[in-house]
Scaffold this motif. Structure first.
Motif: not given
Length: 302
Positions: A12-16, A260-264, A267-270
């Motif tokens: 949930s936190s990663i989705q935020q 931000m693209d790399a962070a996104t 996040a999706k991988d996590m």
């Protein structure tokens, strides 16, 4: 292995965070397009200014103008140099701030006398860095009243900066002025650059294809070539500063989009890995419940 509740909370936190990084990517993309559009709409005016200055210099080879005064009577170690450094107001833009600050530090090291260097820093990140450096090293004066942001660059802001440095140059408070910024070569390639803003050099204008200065018949100007240049040069300096501000702002947004693209993506991988971990924990819990039910049933039969 973490229990299912902990894994759900992490997902949930990663989705935020994913929503925030995706929103920042879209905002940076919108700002980048807007800045590019505003630069393209003003470029023809400054290109015309440049061609007009070229025409004046080509027809008046012996012009004596304040903004072309190289002050050769002042030795190199006594020359007062001003550096306009354009950084960002915020972080989360990859190595953008680090690169321009490092580039500025290297240029300061090249100065023969750093006590005669004056910094005019745009952007909160660079301003805080150089103010801390000044307190530690007690040199390279940082103008505390030069409080300009880099967000949404405008011609009015560029005009104020141009007037400030030109006034200091006229009063001989500065002998040379340099502009340090990040230029966008391509969408994926950025380059830190330093441009000499003052004094202007005749060789910057009116070059022939072979690199030599053009020489045309002398012409008369009303009221005088010097008066014409007194108006044109500040306008042209404003255009150079504005162009650098927009280029730096575009580089900042492009760097933030990349970050931000790399962070996104991360996040999706996590989330994918945590979802797999959650499913394993859920299957383990179901298997354990089935085992307990079977054991209880066997116990009742016995």
């Amino acid at each position: 292995m973490a229990n299912m509740r902990e894994i759900r909370e992490r997902i949930s936190s990663i989705q935020q965070i994913l929503k925030i990084t995706n929103a920042m990517y879209l905002m940076s993309s919108s700002k980048l397009k807007k800045a590019r559009k505003s630069l393209e709409s003003t470029e023809p005016y400054f290109y015309k200014l440049q061609s007009t200055i070229e025409s004046v210099l080509e027809h008046t080879p012996h012009i004596r103008q304040l903004y072309f005064d190289r002050r050769q009577d002042i030795p190199e170690d006594k020359r007062k140099k001003g550096y306009i450094v354009i950084t960002a107001d915020k972080g989360l833009c990859g190595s953008y701030n680090h690169n321009i600050i490092k580039f500025a530090e290297e240029e300061l090291k090249k100065a023969s006398d750093i006590d005669n260097c004056y910094l005019f820093v745009m952007g909160q990140v660079g301003r805080m860095h150089f103010q801390k450096r000044k307190k530690a090293a007690k040199n390279a004066f940082v103008d505390g009243e030069f409080l300009y942001t880099t967000q949404n660059p405008t011609l009015y802001r560029a005009m104020e900066i141009a007037q400030l440095v030109i006034e200091k140059f006229e009063k001989r408070e500065l002998d040379e002025v340099y502009l340090l910024y990040t230029d966008m070569v391509t969408a994926n390639v950025q380059e830190t650059r330093m441009v000499q803003l003052l004094p202007f050099s005749r060789r910057h204008f009116g070059k022939a294809p072979d690199g030599t200065l053009k020489k045309l018949p002398k012409a008369s100007f009303v009221p005088s070539p010097e008066k014409v240049m007194d108006y044109l040069i500040p306008q042209y300096a404003k255009g150079i500063i504005y162009g650098a501000m927009v280029e730096a702002f575009c580089c900042e947004q492009q760097s933030r989009m990349t970050a931000m693209d790399a962070a996104t993506t991360s996040a999706k991988d996590m989330i994918k890995d945590l979802s797999l971990l959650y499913n394993r924990a859920r299957q383990a819990a179901i298997t354990q419940e089935i085992t307990e039910v079977c054991a209880g049933a066997n116990g009742l039969e016995d």
